[in-house]
Write a protein that holds these residues in place. Structure first.
Motif, short mmCIF file in Angstrom:
data_model
loop_
_atom_site.label_atom_id
_atom_site.label_comp_id
_atom_site.label_asym_id
_atom_site.label_seq_id
_atom_site.Cartn_x
_atom_site.Cartn_y
_atom_site.Cartn_z
N TYR A 88 77.21 -19.39 0.48
CA TYR A 88 77.47 -20.85 0.92
C TYR A 88 78.56 -21.18 0.38
N GLU A 89 79.46 -22.09 1.15
CA GLU A 89 80.73 -22.70 0.64
C GLU A 89 80.56 -24.05 0.77
N SER A 90 81.09 -24.59 -0.32
CA SER A 90 81.04 -26.24 -0.56
C SER A 90 82.21 -26.60 0.62
N PHE A 91 81.91 -28.04 1.10
CA PHE A 91 83.04 -28.45 1.95
C PHE A 91 83.06 -29.83 1.96
N SER A 92 84.40 -30.49 2.42
CA SER A 92 84.67 -32.03 2.46
C SER A 92 85.25 -32.23 3.62
N PHE A 93 84.94 -33.27 4.36
CA PHE A 93 85.83 -33.75 5.46
C PHE A 93 85.71 -35.24 5.65
N TYR A 144 77.97 -26.91 -3.22
CA TYR A 144 77.14 -25.81 -3.53
C TYR A 144 77.36 -25.69 -5.01
N VAL A 145 76.19 -25.88 -5.77
CA VAL A 145 76.24 -25.71 -7.50
C VAL A 145 75.09 -24.51 -7.66
N ILE A 160 73.88 -13.20 -8.89
CA ILE A 160 75.16 -12.95 -9.33
C ILE A 160 76.00 -13.54 -8.30
N VAL A 161 75.63 -13.04 -7.04
CA VAL A 161 76.77 -13.72 -6.07
C VAL A 161 76.55 -15.09 -5.78
N ALA A 162 75.52 -15.84 -5.98
CA ALA A 162 75.54 -17.25 -6.11
C ALA A 162 76.11 -17.84 -7.27
N GLY A 163 76.50 -16.96 -8.26
CA GLY A 163 77.26 -17.60 -9.31
C GLY A 163 76.23 -18.13 -10.44
N VAL A 164 74.97 -17.83 -10.52
CA VAL A 164 74.08 -17.93 -11.66
C VAL A 164 74.81 -17.29 -12.89
#
Length: 168
Positions: free
Chosen positions: A40-45, A57-58, A86-90
């Motif tokens: 998943y990617e964080s986004f803002s608009f 996404y955290v 790992i991919v999720a960033g844990v």
């Protein structure tokens, strides 16, 4: 001694057969490539009313991976549970597998080492699930527990659900 020392981890992982090592290395790269596409990617608009909308996404901080011992001792369990984390960033992955008698499949230890697991515990069963969920003097408390197990392990995971995330 419920934790594998770095010396034990190195000694055991060096016992792995070369063809098994190559198979784990290949599986690692293929699994990581696959899961990287799911990230998943964080986004803002800003919408048409000038409202700023954001999805952040955290990743979880700590995950506990349960790997069965005995006849169901597979390095694929390590890879299929650690690599998505790992991919999720844990940041911290802890692994537990029943092996108090130090009789363990070296492929499990090699795969855990390859995945950068922070600690490997030598215990299994329902009490290990509780230790991961709530923490002890020796066990790190985790945010989520994943991995297969027998009926007792599955029931323990259901019991701690709500206090900690589970994979079911």
């Amino acid at each position: 001694k419920i934790l594998f020392s770095k010396k034990e981890i190195n000694k055991i992982s060096n016992k792995i057969k070369n063809d098994t090592k190559k198979s784990i290395d290949l599986a690692y790269s293929r699994i990581k490539k696959f899961h990287s596409k799911q990230k998943y990617e964080s986004f803002s608009f800003k919408d048409k009313y000038k409202n700023q909308l954001t999805y952040k996404y955290v990743p979880l901080e700590k995950v506990g991976v349960y790997v069965p011992g005995g006849t169901a001792s597979y390095p694929s369990t390590v890879l299929m549970n650690c690599i998505p984390a790992i991919v999720a960033g844990v940041k911290k992955i802890y692994l537990t597998t029943p092996s108090l008698d130090s009789n363990i499949n070296p492929a499990i230890i090699y795969a855990a080492k390859k995945c950068g697991v922070k600690k490997i515990y030598k215990t299994g069963g329902a009490h290990t699930i509780a230790a991961l969920a709530y923490g002890t003097k020796k066990f790190e408390k985790v945010d989520k527990i994943v991995g297969p197990g027998n009926a007792f392990v599955a029931c323990a995971k259901k019991e701690v659900f709500g206090d900690v995330g589970i994979d079911m």
